[in-house]
Write a protein that holds these residues in place. Structure first.
Motif, short mmCIF file in Angstrom:
data_model
loop_
_atom_site.label_atom_id
_atom_site.label_comp_id
_atom_site.label_asym_id
_atom_site.label_seq_id
_atom_site.Cartn_x
_atom_site.Cartn_y
_atom_site.Cartn_z
N GLU A 79 0.85 -1.19 0.00
CA GLU A 79 0.00 0.00 0.00
C GLU A 79 0.89 1.24 0.00
O GLU A 79 2.05 1.19 0.45
CB GLU A 79 -0.90 0.00 1.23
N PRO A 80 0.39 2.39 -0.48
CA PRO A 80 1.23 3.60 -0.55
C PRO A 80 1.82 4.02 0.80
O PRO A 80 2.90 4.60 0.85
CB PRO A 80 0.26 4.66 -1.08
N THR A 81 1.13 3.68 1.89
CA THR A 81 1.60 4.10 3.22
C THR A 81 2.45 3.03 3.90
O THR A 81 2.80 3.20 5.08
CB THR A 81 0.38 4.39 4.12
N TRP A 82 2.79 1.95 3.19
CA TRP A 82 3.44 0.80 3.84
C TRP A 82 4.75 1.17 4.53
O TRP A 82 4.94 0.87 5.71
CB TRP A 82 3.67 -0.30 2.81
N ILE A 83 5.66 1.79 3.82
CA ILE A 83 6.96 2.14 4.40
C ILE A 83 6.80 3.12 5.56
O ILE A 83 7.42 2.97 6.62
CB ILE A 83 7.91 2.71 3.33
N ALA A 84 5.95 4.12 5.39
CA ALA A 84 5.74 5.09 6.45
C ALA A 84 5.16 4.43 7.70
O ALA A 84 5.57 4.72 8.83
CB ALA A 84 4.80 6.20 5.98
N ALA A 85 4.20 3.51 7.51
CA ALA A 85 3.58 2.83 8.65
C ALA A 85 4.59 1.92 9.34
O ALA A 85 4.63 1.84 10.58
CB ALA A 85 2.37 2.03 8.18
N LEU A 86 5.40 1.20 8.56
CA LEU A 86 6.42 0.33 9.15
C LEU A 86 7.42 1.12 9.98
O LEU A 86 7.74 0.75 11.12
CB LEU A 86 7.16 -0.43 8.05
N THR A 87 7.94 2.19 9.40
CA THR A 87 8.97 2.95 10.12
C THR A 87 8.41 3.60 11.38
O THR A 87 9.09 3.66 12.41
CB THR A 87 9.59 4.03 9.21
N VAL A 98 4.03 -7.54 17.08
CA VAL A 98 2.91 -6.60 17.00
C VAL A 98 2.24 -6.74 15.64
O VAL A 98 2.90 -6.56 14.61
CB VAL A 98 3.38 -5.15 17.21
N TYR A 99 0.97 -7.10 15.64
CA TYR A 99 0.17 -7.09 14.41
C TYR A 99 -0.48 -5.71 14.31
O TYR A 99 -1.34 -5.35 15.12
CB TYR A 99 -0.89 -8.19 14.43
N ALA A 100 -0.03 -4.92 13.32
CA ALA A 100 -0.49 -3.54 13.15
C ALA A 100 -1.31 -3.46 11.87
O ALA A 100 -0.75 -3.55 10.77
CB ALA A 100 0.71 -2.60 13.09
N PRO A 101 -2.63 -3.31 11.95
CA PRO A 101 -3.47 -3.37 10.75
C PRO A 101 -3.22 -2.27 9.73
O PRO A 101 -3.55 -2.43 8.55
CB PRO A 101 -4.89 -3.30 11.32
N GLU A 102 -2.62 -1.16 10.17
CA GLU A 102 -2.35 -0.07 9.21
C GLU A 102 -1.14 -0.39 8.32
O GLU A 102 -0.91 0.28 7.31
CB GLU A 102 -2.12 1.25 9.95
N VAL A 103 -0.38 -1.41 8.68
CA VAL A 103 0.76 -1.86 7.87
C VAL A 103 0.21 -2.90 6.88
O VAL A 103 -0.01 -4.05 7.24
CB VAL A 103 1.86 -2.46 8.76
N ALA A 104 -0.02 -2.49 5.64
CA ALA A 104 -0.82 -3.34 4.75
C ALA A 104 -0.17 -3.56 3.39
O ALA A 104 0.42 -2.65 2.81
CB ALA A 104 -2.20 -2.73 4.55
N VAL A 105 -0.31 -4.79 2.91
CA VAL A 105 0.04 -5.14 1.53
C VAL A 105 -1.12 -5.95 0.97
O VAL A 105 -2.00 -6.41 1.70
CB VAL A 105 1.35 -5.96 1.44
#
Length: 295
Positions: free
Chosen positions: A102-110, A199-206
């Motif tokens: 998803e476009p926010t993947w890297i930002a959410a992971l970091t 940690v399962y973080a739902p905003e970190v998405a593929v």
């Protein structure tokens, strides 16, 4: 900054691949993200049969740095370990060549990793396309695991990240053939046993893309079943009573899934459940039969 986009200089991404063409789209999705990683390491087991030079040039124009790491080994674990050996910096993320970030993947992971650098972060894996998928992680609720579960641990192998310190603490992914398709579950279990939180973080998405036909899905269910049972055998051989209990619980769940598939005339659920039932014993025996030096 790169081409107007921020770069997460403390996070690199590893993608294991056997050279499937879908990899290019996976890379393009990362390049289209709001934030770029420091580098994407492609751990390649194709023997150099794909036009990577063209791909690297195309993606470089978009600001994405791609490093092709040739891996002469076989199996996802080998590719992951070779790729992670090329990562410099603090954090590493992992996805698959058939997963689209998803476009926010890297930002959410970091954001997650910087807030909790000692944790392993995983997240949602949605299914896109017409291929049935009974294993995607789609929950919208955050979950934290501090010890192993009797069913499964919340780590999606195609959407996970951690610090290199954590990787060294847990150890490399197990490259033994008996765990060929269960390396992520084994690694998650070992991490939790060592006191590392997941940690399962739902905003970190593929998103996982469809590409397998019916026969290929059946082969995949067989590989998952054999490898999951191999994981049980590996730890039972070490006297792990907890894993023996988990094996019993998941065998009962597989039997229930098989019955539901038969009764509900759901061929995908039936095939998934029956594969586990058919290959449980061969897989456990393969895990039990490992040499002590493969432990």
């Amino acid at each position: 900054m790169s081409f107007g986009k921020p770069v997460a200089d403390d996070l690199s991404v590893v993608i294991p691949t056997v050279g499937r063409p879908i990899l290019l789209e996976s890379l393009r999705r990362i390049a289209a993200g709001d934030v770029l990683p420091k580098v994407v390491v492609v751990a390649d087991q194709s023997g150099g049969s794909y036009p990577y030079e063209q791909w690297v040039e195309e993606l470089g124009v978009k600001g994405l740095t791609v490093d092709i790491a040739d891996d002469p080994g076989t199996g996802r674990s080998s590719a992951l370990n070779r790729g992670l050996a090329r990562v410099t910096g603090r954090f590493a993320g992992i996805t698959d060549d058939d997963c689209f970030a998803e476009p926010t993947w890297i930002a959410a992971l970091t954001a997650r990793l910087r807030a909790e650098p000692d944790a392993i972060v995983s997240g949602r894996v949605e299914s896109v396309g017409e291929e049935p998928n009974v294993d995607t992680a789609t929950s919208g609720a955050e979950r934290r695991a501090t010890r192993p579960s009797l069913t499964f641990d919340p780590l999606a192998g195609g959407n996970v990240a951690f610090s290199l310190d954590t990787y060294r603490r847990v150890g490399p992914f197990d490259e033994h053939p008996s765990l060929r398709a269960a390396e992520d579950g084994d690694w998650a279990y070992r991490a939790l046993r060592r006191g590392v939180q997941i940690v399962y973080a739902p905003e970190v998405a593929v998103a996982h893309a469809s590409w397998r036909d019916e026969d290929e899905r059946r082969d995949r269910y067989r590989a998952y079943a054999l490898s999951q049972a191999g994981f049980y055998g590996k730890h039972i051989r070490r006297g792990d009573v907890f894993i023996a209990l988990r094996a019993g619980v998941n065998t009962a769940r597989a039997a229930r899934r098989w019955v539901r598939g038969v009764v509900g005339r759901d061929p995908e659920m039936r095939a998934h459940g029956s594969a586990f039932m058919r290959y449980l014993i061969p897989g456990v025996l393969a895990g039990l039969g490992r040499s002590p030096r493969d432990a």
